[in-house]
Design an enzyme around this catalytic site. Structure first.
Site, mmCIF file in Angstrom:
data_model
loop_
_atom_site.group_PDB
_atom_site.id
_atom_site.type_symbol
_atom_site.label_atom_id
_atom_site.label_comp_id
_atom_site.label_asym_id
_atom_site.label_seq_id
_atom_site.Cartn_x
_atom_site.Cartn_y
_atom_site.Cartn_z
ATOM 1 N N ARG A 121 0.797 -1.228 0.000
ATOM 2 C CA ARG A 121 0.000 0.000 0.000
ATOM 3 C C ARG A 121 0.834 1.285 0.000
ATOM 4 O O ARG A 121 0.501 2.228 -0.720
ATOM 5 C CB ARG A 121 -0.990 0.010 1.166
ATOM 6 C CG ARG A 121 -1.994 -1.137 1.105
ATOM 7 C CD ARG A 121 -3.078 -1.030 2.168
ATOM 8 N NE ARG A 121 -4.033 0.007 1.826
ATOM 9 C CZ ARG A 121 -4.077 1.189 2.379
ATOM 10 N NH1 ARG A 121 -3.211 1.524 3.329
ATOM 11 N NH2 ARG A 121 -4.985 2.069 2.006
ATOM 12 N N CYS A 177 14.457 -5.713 -4.147
ATOM 13 C CA CYS A 177 15.396 -5.079 -5.077
ATOM 14 C C CYS A 177 14.645 -4.128 -6.004
ATOM 15 O O CYS A 177 14.582 -4.315 -7.224
ATOM 16 C CB CYS A 177 16.144 -6.145 -5.869
ATOM 17 S SG CYS A 177 17.533 -5.480 -6.797
#
Length: 418
Positions: free
Chosen positions: A307, A338
């Protein structure tokens, strides 16, 4: 979660003990908080024939579904898979409202076979539904009244370009399709999206549905959805449920009198019931200092709580392990994915040390339910605190879960055969 004698607790259960027992990252839900929010809604509309349908997409863990069923609620589902979860946890078919979007008629037929309450949100499917069933299977119609609520653009979906619901501007066409195909409409549903602050939005939507209702003689309920705003940080403005209850109760009673009989009023709270009940707990892997920023790097990422990155949502963050620190510092809390992966920018926290447990509030809704295995990371465990005891309600994933449905081809054998 509250601070008691220098330790954070949920229903008297020590949060650090929960993390010690079940490890991190970890979703922890407070069943008592869910019940409190539910009772708030029940009290606000106690003068009406009220039915509450929990919007399962917010948090679909079967133990949470089962707990809410014990509290007397029904279910709102958006997929046939959510419907099966509901049935498995004991909901009766007639207690489940099926409200999909952009699905085929085949999936709706599956819902009919299961005996669910069908909610249709576009005219094309409504026509096909009418051809298939006529008046033998009743349905609800989902209306988009084009009332804009607040919130991020991705969740404010009452606008004219929204894919959700039948536009109220198509009302004449809608009524023509219903009449031509002899469709029995037993419910009207208002779609507005999330983060509605003002009772007047519901009242304007109510008037729109009430006008349309006069042309639908078989109605049994009017469904006002949800979209109630919850607080994500101190000082946030939230939906005044008490004020909404008073005003909408008066208007709904007037409508029922004009309509000629008492109808049921439905709501579909999801985030409202479970958001504040959830905390997401993470361990600090590293404190990384750059020329511009001090980062708290944790053992999670947007693969577990998307979110903040997807919606730019604010979640209050605090240091569970160091509640009594006299030193506060400004940190940016980041994950181990990453990619750019930030839970909170420039947050003032009690001094964070490597190994400290960091908590995010309002993690009950759209946390685990939107989690993924990005970077081949395992999804977290889930714990429900009920009656003063922490229960494991979902095991942490393992490499077996990552590999379970993958098929590894044998290229060497294929080459040898060639």
């Amino acid at each position: 979660m509250e601070l008691v004698d220098g330790r954070y607790q949920i229903q008297g259960v020590d949060v650090l003990d929960i993390c010690q027992k079940f490890d991190t990252p970890l979703y922890v839900y407070d069943a008592e908080k869910m019940a409190t929010k539910l009772n708030m809604l029940k009290d606000a509309f106690k003068g009406l024939n009220l039915k509450i349908k929990y919007a399962a997409k917010a948090l679909t863990n079967v133990s949470v579904l089962k707990f809410l069923r014990t509290q007397g609620v029904g279910l709102d589902v958006v997929s046939i898979q959510e419907a099966h979860l509901g049935l498995k946890t004991g909901f009766k078919p007639e207690e489940i409202l099926f409200t999909p979007n952009c699905v085929s008629l085949e999936e709706i037929k599956m819902a009919v076979e299961l005996g669910l309450v069908i909610n249709i949100d576009n005219i094309s499917i409504l026509e096909q539904f009418g051809h298939a069933y006529g008046d033998s299977v009743p349905c609800c119609i989902r209306i988009n009244p084009h009332l804009m609520a607040g919130g991020n653009a991705n969740i404010s979906v009452g606008h004219i370009d929204s894919k959700f619901g039948v536009s109220i501007l198509q009302a004449r066409h809608l009524l023509r399709v219903i009449k031509t195909n002899n469709i029995k409409v037993t419910g009207l549903h208002m779609h507005t999206g999330s983060d509605i602050l003002d009772a007047e939005v519901f009242l304007r939507g109510a008037d729109i549905l009430f006008d349309l209702a006069q042309d639908l003689p078989d109605l049994e309920f009017v469904d006002f959805g949800s979209g109630f705003r919850v607080a994500y940080k101190e000082g946030d403005v939230t939906t005044d449920i008490v004020d909404l209850g008073k005003k909408l109760t008066v208007r709904f009673k007037e409508f029922c009198k004009d309509y000629g009989r008492e109808l049921e009023i439905w709501f579909e709270p999801g985030k409202f019931l479970v958001s504040e009940a959830g905390h997401f707990l993470m361990k600090t892997n590293v404190i990384k200092t750059t020329p511009a920023t001090v980062f708290v790097g944790v053992d999670s990422g947007f693969n577990h709580l998307i979110r903040p990155m997807m919606y730019d949502s604010h979640h209050t963050i605090f240091n569970v392990s160091n509640p009594n620190s006299e030193t506060t510092r400004v940190y940016t809390v980041v994950g181990y994915i990453c990619e750019t992966d930030t839970f909170g920018w420039d947050r003032k926290l009690n001094e964070v040390r490597e190994g400290d447990i960091i908590a995010l509030k309002n993690a009950g809704a759209y946390g685990f339910s939107m989690a993924s295995n990005y970077n081949s990371r395992f999804r977290p465990a889930e714990v429900l605190v009920h009656n003063g005891k922490a229960h494991l309600i979902r095991k942490r994933e393992t490499m077996d879960d990552i590999l379970r449905n993958q098929v590894m081809l044998d290229f060497e054998a294929e080459k040898a055969e060639a």
